[in-house]
Design an enzyme around this catalytic site. Sequence first.
Site, mmCIF file in Angstrom:
data_model
loop_
_atom_site.group_PDB
_atom_site.id
_atom_site.type_symbol
_atom_site.label_atom_id
_atom_site.label_comp_id
_atom_site.label_asym_id
_atom_site.label_seq_id
_atom_site.Cartn_x
_atom_site.Cartn_y
_atom_site.Cartn_z
ATOM 1 N N HIS A 60 36.666 123.683 47.567
ATOM 2 C CA HIS A 60 36.225 123.658 46.176
ATOM 3 C C HIS A 60 36.608 124.925 45.411
ATOM 4 O O HIS A 60 36.818 124.879 44.204
ATOM 5 C CB HIS A 60 34.710 123.450 46.080
ATOM 6 N N ASP A 159 27.296 129.708 52.507
ATOM 7 C CA ASP A 159 27.169 129.517 51.055
ATOM 8 C C ASP A 159 27.196 130.858 50.321
ATOM 9 O O ASP A 159 27.775 130.967 49.237
ATOM 10 C CB ASP A 159 25.898 128.742 50.710
#
Length: 184
Positions: A60, A159
């Site tokens: 992404h 993350d």
Amino acid sequence: MQTITYTKGILAELSRTIERMDDTEAEKLVDGMQRANKIFVAGSGRSGLMAKAFAMRMMHVGLDPYVVGETITPNLEADDMLIIGSGSGETKSLLSMTEKANSIGATIALVTTNPTSAIAQLAAITIEIPAQAKAEGTSGKSIQPMGSLFEQTMLLFYDALILRFMENKGLDSNKMYGKHANLE
């Protein structure tokens, strides 16, 4: 103990574990990710699932990630990075993979509870997550079974790496959304 109480206990464990982590090696990992041509991730069991989630987020943000063992995974080369997630740092299949990557000259990073493990000895970057390994399930270090605390912390850490990468590259969620799957 009720479900919400367990959830609060899990969150408290995650917070305590993350507070004990060292940011120095994390910064080295972000730098390595930025320099790598391709990034390969691997882990066994639930650690492997966390690696797959991490690979998706790397895609992404515009990196070129691959999950070891998938049918479309290309060959690893010297200018690539291999990121291994292994609580013990001793999983035989992952150690064999690490030895191969080391012989090719790729950069190896390990996320583990065991910074003195066989895989750690081959890694250029070792991230220690101070959580119990699955074999310590009755040691009282966690209310959770087996390696849950390690695996959850690993996902949060992955993350956080993405957030740091986004900060370095000036990315935001809107820019990332252009790479989100559209055949759903």
